[in-house]
Design an enzyme around this catalytic site. Structure first.
Site, mmCIF file in Angstrom:
data_model
loop_
_atom_site.group_PDB
_atom_site.id
_atom_site.type_symbol
_atom_site.label_atom_id
_atom_site.label_comp_id
_atom_site.label_asym_id
_atom_site.label_seq_id
_atom_site.Cartn_x
_atom_site.Cartn_y
_atom_site.Cartn_z
ATOM 1 C CG ASP A 208 -2.272 0.654 0.929
ATOM 2 O OD1 ASP A 208 -2.359 1.454 -0.017
ATOM 3 O OD2 ASP A 208 -3.234 0.372 1.663
ATOM 4 C CG ASP B 155 -8.910 2.535 -0.796
ATOM 5 O OD1 ASP B 155 -8.410 1.418 -1.030
ATOM 6 O OD2 ASP B 155 -8.320 3.421 -0.156
#
Length: 724
Positions: free
Chosen positions: A464, A522
Site C-alpha cells: 500500500d 478503495d
C-alpha cells in the site's frame, strides 16, 4: 520495416527513411540528416512501401513556408526545440551552472536497428556537450514505445529541466479525452475539443494520484469504444509527470509526455546519463476498444503473472478474501479463523490479512514502520493463523506499507533523519514518507520484508501507499521504490505483489512491470466501480484489476446495493471479497459460493479474452463483456447505472463476435434475477435464450430487458456448431 545496414550521417553515408509496421499500425521516420530525424507519420499502417516510395513520401511531407515564420519548412522532429523553429513545448530543456542554457544543435550521428521492429537514433552536440539516444520500438501488437537517453559529455554538470517525448497527430484528431478523479472515485473521463494552445496535465503527488490523466486520447470527433480513429499516449512512470496535447496556429498538433522534474532535482555530472520513462503510444481505427485490443495482448506478453496464477494450477487470478472491511483493526485468532473457514466454504483461494497485524498498530495513527508481528495480539507470531488458513486450503497474504512511517513509531523515534519533510510538515492519514533513497532506510526496509517472507509462508503482499509525497525528490523516491520491489521479487520470486495506493492512485505501466495485481479503487460500491473498472480497463487487462464483493452497504459511500449487482460487478476482473462473511446469511453464502464457482469456470476467458464495450445511446445503460480470442464464446453484462431515458431502450448489440458464426445467447443469474420494471420480459428471454448469427447480434441486436436502476443482467454467448 526497411532493414539496410546502419548509416552514419556524420560520415556522409546515405541516410534513409525508416518504416516500422505491425498489426495495422505504422511509423515513418525521415532520418536522412543531418539534423534530428523527423516523424513523417504515426498512425495506421500505410502498407508495404519501397525505399523509393518512402523517400517520395518524406519529400511530399515537407510543408510550405508561411509568411512571418522561420525561413525553412517547419517539421516535427523526434526532439523538437527552438533550434529548428519549434515554438511549442520543447523536447529538452536544461542549463549548465555558470554557462546558462547552451544553444542546442543536435546532429544525427547514427541510426541503427535495435531489434526486428526497433530503431536506436543517436544524436550528438559537441559544443553543448550532450549526446542523445532515442529508442523507438513498435511491438508485434502495434504498440509504439519511445524514450530518450541523455548523456552529459561536457566537463561541468548539466541541470536537466525536462526530457520529453512528442508525437504528431493529424488535424482530424480534434477531440480530446483524459481522466481525473479523487479518492474512491478514480478514472472519471473528461472530454473536450483540442483547440489552439496546450491542454496540460501535471501530477505532483510523488505518484500518479487519484486525479491521474492516465491516458491522453486524441480522436476524430465523437469517437467511442467501437468507432472513430484514436491516438493515445501513456507515461509508464509511477512518480511525478506531465502529459499534454498541443495544437499550434502553424498547423502542427502533438501529444507529449515526460517525467515532471522539480528545479534542481536532476543534475547530470560529467559522463552521467538519464533515461526518460517510456512513452507508450497506441493508434486505433476502431475506437477505445481498439486501443485495448493492442495494449492488453502486449501487456500479457511481458506480464509478471505466472501461467498457473491460481492455486491448483488453474489459469487466472485466485479468488481473494481481504480482511480490511471485514474486521479493520480488530484482529484476533478466533475471529480471523472463523472468517477463513467461511471463506473456504464459499471457495476462496487466498486469505489476505490487512492492516493491524504489527507492533502497536491499534489504529491508523501509529506504528507504521515497525514491521514486527505484534506480540500482544499474536504471542506465537502469525504461525497459528497461517497454519489455520493453509489448513483450510487457502494461501496466505499480508498487507504492508513499506514507503510510509508514523511519527508515533519506534522507527521514527530512532531515525528521524529517514523521514522526509520538516518538523512542521503536515501529516497525511497521520503518516509521513520514509526516504527510500537513503541507503540505510532502504536496507532496513528490505531486511524487514525479507525477514517476514523468510519466516512465514506468505504467498502475497498487498503493498500500500496511502499519501502523497509532498517532500523530497519524487524522481529518487520512485526509482528507489522500483529497486526495492525488484529486490524483494528477486529474493522471493514465489511471492506475488499487489500495488495499492489508497486505492487507484498508482496504476501505470511502470508499476505494472513489477506487480501481479492492482487495487483499482478503495470503494467496493458497485455503482462507482462500474465506471472505474470500465475506464481503467482501457489500459490494464482485467486480470490485474482487483475488484471485491463488499457488504450490502458500501463503507465508502453509504449506498446499499443488491447482492446480484455487487456480484456481477466484481466478476469482471481479479475477483475477491471484502466483507465479514461470518455475518452473511446461509442464502447469501450459497449465492457467493455459486458466484465463486462461476468465476472459476469463466476465469480462463475473463483473463485471456478481448475486452469489448458497446456504444450505447443512453449513458445510463452499458453493455460490456469479454470475448475469447477465437470468438467462440463470451460473457457480457448489461448494466443499468440509473433510470433509462426511454420506456423501451435501444437493443442489446453484442460487439466482438464473428459475423459468420451463429451464437446461442442465454442469461445467467448470480445472487438472484435482476430487478426489472416490466410486465413481461422480451420474448427471447422468456424462451430461455436465442440463436442468431454474430452479424445480427452486432448490428440489429436483441430487445433489452427493462432493468431497474443499479441492476445488472449477465449473458453467455456461445458458438453453435454448424450442422454437418
Amino acid at each position: 520495416m526497411s532493414t539496410p545496414a546502419p548509416t552514419s550521417a556524420a560520415s556522409g553515408a546515405p541516410s534513409m527513411v525508416h518504416h516500422l509496421r505491425a498489426a495495422g499500425a505504422g511509423l515513418v521516420l525521415d532520418a536522412r540528416g543531418p539534423g534530428v530525424p523527423v516523424i513523417v507519420h504515426w498512425g495506421g499502417d500505410l502498407g508495404a512501401l519501397s525505399d523509393a516510395e518512402l523517400a517520395v513520401l518524406a519529400d511530399s511531407a515537407v510543408p510550405a513556408i508561411p509568411p512571418s515564420s522561420v525561413d525553412i519548412p517547419l517539421r516535427l522532429t523526434l526532439l523538437p526545440t527552438a533550434r529548428e523553429g519549434w515554438s511549442g513545448r520543447p523536447g529538452l530543456t536544461g542549463f549548465r551552472v555558470g554557462d546558462g542554457t547552451p544553444p542546442l544543435d543536435l546532429r544525427l550521428a547514427l541510426v541503427r536497428p535495435a531489434g526486428p521492429l526497433a530503431l536506436a537514433v543517436l544524436l550528438t552536440d559537441a559544443a553543448a556537450g550532450l549526446d542523445l539516444r532515442t529508442d523507438l520500438e513498435l511491438t508485434v501488437q502495434g504498440v509504439l514505445r519511445v524514450r530518450h537517453t541523455l548523456t552529459n559529455t561536457g566537463r561541468s554538470a548539466f541541470e536537466l529541466g525536462s526530457l520529453d517525448v512528442t508525437l504528431p497527430v493529424p488535424d482530424r484528431a480534434a477531440e480530446l479525452l483524459d481522466f481525473t478523479g479523487l479518492w474512491s472515485h478514480e478514472r472519471r473521463p473528461q472530454r473536450g475539443i483540442l483547440g489552439q494552445g496546450v491542454w496540460s496535465r501535471e501530477a505532483r503527488h510523488g505518484r500518479p494520484g487519484h486525479d491521474d490523466a492516465f491516458l491522453t486520447v486524441a480522436g476524430t470527433p465523437g469517437f467511442g469504444f467501437r468507432t472513430g480513429e484514436v491516438w493515445a499516449t501513456h507515461l509508464a512512470w509511477s512518480g511525478d509527470k506531465h502529459t499534454w496535447a498541443e495544437r499550434s496556429p502553424l498547423g502542427a498538433a502533438t501529444l507529449g509526455s515526460g517525467e515532471l522534474l522539480a528545479p534542481g532535482e536532476l543534475s547530470l555530472a560529467a559522463g552521467e546519463s538519464y533515461s526518460s520513462p517510456w512513452t507508450v503510444a497506441v493508434y486505433s481505427a476502431a475506437g477505445l476498444d481498439g486501443l485495448s485490443a493492442r495494449l492488453h495482448p502486449w501487456i500479457r506478453s511481458w506480464s509478471t503473472l505466472r501461467a498457473a496464477g491460481a492455486p491448483g494450477g488453474s489459469p487466472g487470478r485466485p479468488v481473494v478474501l481481504n480482511t480490511w472491511e471485514a474486521v479493520y483493526f480488530d484482529h484476533d485468532l478466533p475471529t480471523l479463523s472463523r472468517l477463513a473457514d467461511v471463506a473456504a466454504r464459499v471457495g476462496v483461494e487466498r486469505f489476505v490479512l490487512d492492516d493491524g497485524w504489527f507492533t502497536g498498530r491499534s489504529d491508523d495513527r501509529r506504528a507504521l514502520g515497525d514491521w514486527f508481528v505484534d506480540p500482544a495480539t499474536w504471542p506465537e507470531g502469525l504461525h497459528p493463523l497461517i497454519d489455520h488458513v493453509r489448513g483450510a486450503g487457502l494461501d496466505f497474504g499480508l498487507w504492508v506499507e513499506p514507503e510510509m512511517v508514523s511519527l508515533d513509531s519506534d522507527l521514527a523515534r530512532r531515525h528521524p533523519d529517514w523521514v522526509l519533510g520538516t518538523d512542521g510538515s503536515p501529516t497525511w492519514r497521520f503518516q509521513r514518507v520514509l526516504d527510500l533513497d537513503n541507503p540505510d532506510a532502504f536496507a532496513w526496509l528490505f531486511a524487514r520484508l525479507d525477514a517476514l517472507l523468510t519466516e512465514y509462508p506468505i504467498s502475497y503482499l498487498k503493498w500500500d501507499h496511502n499519501r502523497d509525497l509532498l517532500a523530497g525528490s519524487a524522481h529518487r523516491q520512485t526509482a528507489a521504490l522500483y529497486r526495492l520491489i525488484d529486490a524483494v521479487r528477486a529474493a522471493h520470486p514465489q511471492v506475488e505483489i499487489e500495488s495499492c495506493a489508497s486505492g487507484g492512485a498508482r496504476i501505470d505501466l511502470g508499476i505494472l512491470e513489477r506487480v501481479d495485481r492492482v487495487w483499482t479503487s478503495d470503494t467496493n460500491d458497485p455503482l462507482e466501480r462500474q465506471l472505474i473498472q470500465r475506464y481503467t480497463g482501457v489500459l490494464v487487462p482485467p486480470e490485474y484489476l482487483g475488484g471485491h464483493l463488499g457488504a450490502a452497504t458500501a463503507h465508502t459511500t453509504g449506498r446499499t446495493a443488491d447482492l446480484g449487482f455487487r456480484l456481477a460487478t466484481a466478476l469482471f476482473g481479479s475477483a475477491g471479497i471484502e466483507w465479514n462473511l461470518t455475518e452473511a446469511s446461509e442464502a447469501e453464502l450459497d449465492a457467493i459460493a455459486d458466484w465463486v464457482a462461476r468465476y472459476k469456470a469463466l476465469r480462463p476467458l475473463l483473463h485471456s479474452g478481448t475486452v469489448v464495450h458497446a456504444d450505447t445511446s443512453d449513458p445510463a445503460l452499458e453493455l460490456h463483456g469479454v470475448v475469447s480470442a477465437d470468438r467462440s464464446t463470451g460473457v457480457f453484462a448489461y448494466v443499468a447505472l440509473a433510470a433509462a431515458r426511454a420506456a423501451l431502450p435501444a437493443p442489446l448489440r453484442f460487439p466482438g463476435l464473428d459475423p459468420d458464426q451463429s451464437y446461442r445467447v442465454a442469461q445467467i443469474t448470480l445472487g438472484g434475477a435482476p430487478r426489472t420494471v416490466q410486465d413481461a420480459p422480451p420474448g427471447w428471454l422468456a424462451a430461455g435464450g436465442i440463436t442468431l448469427p454474430g452479424s445480427v447480434l452486432a448490428v440489429i441486436g436483441l430487445p433489452a430487458p427493462l432493468l431497474s436502476p443499479e441492476q445488472a443482467a449477465l449473458y453467455t454467448v456461445d458458438v453453435v456448431p454448424a450442422p454437418r
